[in-house]
Motif scaffolding. Sequence first.
Motif, PDB file in Angstrom:
ATOM      1  N   TYR A  10       0.832  -1.193   0.000  1.00 44.78           N
ATOM      2  CA  TYR A  10       0.000   0.000   0.000  1.00 44.78           C
ATOM      3  C   TYR A  10       0.874   1.252   0.000  1.00 44.78           C
ATOM      4  N   PRO A  47      -7.285   1.037  -4.722  1.00 41.03           N
ATOM      5  CA  PRO A  47      -6.846  -0.092  -3.882  1.00 41.03           C
ATOM      6  C   PRO A  47      -5.375  -0.003  -3.476  1.00 41.03           C
ATOM      7  N   ARG A  48      -4.546   0.628  -4.310  1.00 37.92           N
ATOM      8  CA  ARG A  48      -3.135   0.802  -3.955  1.00 37.92           C
ATOM      9  C   ARG A  48      -2.988   1.597  -2.666  1.00 37.92           C
ATOM     10  N   CYS A  52     -10.960  -0.101  -0.164  1.00 37.13           N
ATOM     11  CA  CYS A  52     -11.605  -1.327  -0.611  1.00 37.13           C
ATOM     12  C   CYS A  52     -12.831  -1.013  -1.451  1.00 37.13           C
ATOM     13  N   ASP A  56     -13.850  -6.590  -2.904  1.00 37.59           N
ATOM     14  CA  ASP A  56     -12.420  -6.727  -2.652  1.00 37.59           C
ATOM     15  C   ASP A  56     -12.179  -7.614  -1.430  1.00 37.59           C
ATOM     16  N   PRO A  57     -11.082  -8.383  -1.431  1.00 41.92           N
ATOM     17  CA  PRO A  57     -10.757  -9.187  -0.247  1.00 41.92           C
ATOM     18  C   PRO A  57     -10.323  -8.297   0.907  1.00 41.92           C
ATOM     19  N   GLU A  59      -7.986  -8.901   3.050  1.00 43.54           N
ATOM     20  CA  GLU A  59      -6.533  -8.879   3.058  1.00 43.54           C
ATOM     21  C   GLU A  59      -6.037  -9.126   1.638  1.00 43.54           C
ATOM     22  N   ARG A  60      -5.384  -8.137   1.064  1.00 38.77           N
ATOM     23  CA  ARG A  60      -4.927  -8.253  -0.313  1.00 38.77           C
ATOM     24  C   ARG A  60      -3.611  -9.031  -0.373  1.00 38.77           C
ATOM     25  N   PHE A  62      -0.137  -9.572  -2.215  1.00 41.62           N
ATOM     26  CA  PHE A  62       0.792  -8.839  -3.080  1.00 41.62           C
ATOM     27  C   PHE A  62       1.738  -9.817  -3.787  1.00 41.62           C
ATOM     28  N   ALA A  64      -0.295  -7.181  -6.282  1.00 39.62           N
ATOM     29  CA  ALA A  64      -1.673  -7.090  -6.738  1.00 39.62           C
ATOM     30  C   ALA A  64      -1.715  -6.376  -8.083  1.00 39.62           C
ATOM     31  N   ASP A  96      -9.283  -9.984 -10.629  1.00 41.06           N
ATOM     32  CA  ASP A  96      -8.143  -9.518  -9.818  1.00 41.06           C
ATOM     33  C   ASP A  96      -7.140  -8.749 -10.661  1.00 41.06           C
TER      34      ASP A  96
END
Length: 308
Positions: A10, A47-48, A52, A56-57, A59-60, A62, A64, A96
């Motif tokens: 992030y 999302p970066r 969310c 979106d999940p 917990e992303r 990476f 991503a 995704d």
Amino acid sequence: MSEAYVFTRYGGPETEALTDVDPPGPGPGQLLVAVRAAGVNPVDWQPREGLCRPGDPAERVFPAVFGSEAAGVVEAAGPGVTGFAVGDPVFGNTVDGGYAEYALLSAGATAHRPDGPSFTDAATLPVAAATAHDGVRRLGLPAGATLLVTGAGGGVGAAALQIARAFGVRVVGVASEAKKDFVESLGAVHVPSGPDLADRVRAAAPGGVDAVYDLVGGDTLAEAATLLTDRTKLVTAGAPPGTVAALGGSRIARARTARVLDEVAALVLSGVLDPHVTRTLPLERADAALRVVEDGHARGKVVIEVGG
């Protein structure tokens, strides 16, 4: 391995990279598509920063992959998928990310690309054109009514102006002075963005406006709301649900279905809707494509062309 444009954590643009990833495998209800083009949208960079979106999940994982819409050719179908065959040209919402050589699309939100629109044009339809379509349909204005669209110079705004005009609705588009000619070319009355917006809209539409389709949020949304006597005709794709609800309006509920994609493709085929792709860049320049949109300078649609 295949190439994809990703963010590795992030943060800001410093987290982005073009890198090799393993091609994804299609799960139930999914299609693996060899991407030919991917649309670039404001929601792609959010999302970066840890924001969310619906679906979106929590917990992303990476790295991503960026992107939310793509067009390409079916490489494989997951369990339970019917109606698609390897080699079919398609366009739809990604599962995704779409800034990649290969992407997963949800079969339920994917449509066959008809003869006519290029992959580049088709890649603009699942997010921008479909969002515009859903918003204009949601407002249900009769012919002769007046619709105010904020953020009218971007991809969603340009599509909303065209679709509304096809229904016989008069449109007033709010955009920067630099986008005046573009907005007017779509048949709208241009109103410059900035403070005291409501006064300029009243001057441009002395009969008042019947609805507002907001794509900006913030002060622009709040000021536009003051122009309406019926706040149920205030909808936004640019502000959170709570913000617009406090003003008496609502957020657009997207209908992410193949039926909607077929409808917007039909608008392109009939000449009602021009995706107005104003800039294309290759995958290796995905960073530049994203900056144009993230910085708010996009006029019409920006598309990443992947190849094929």
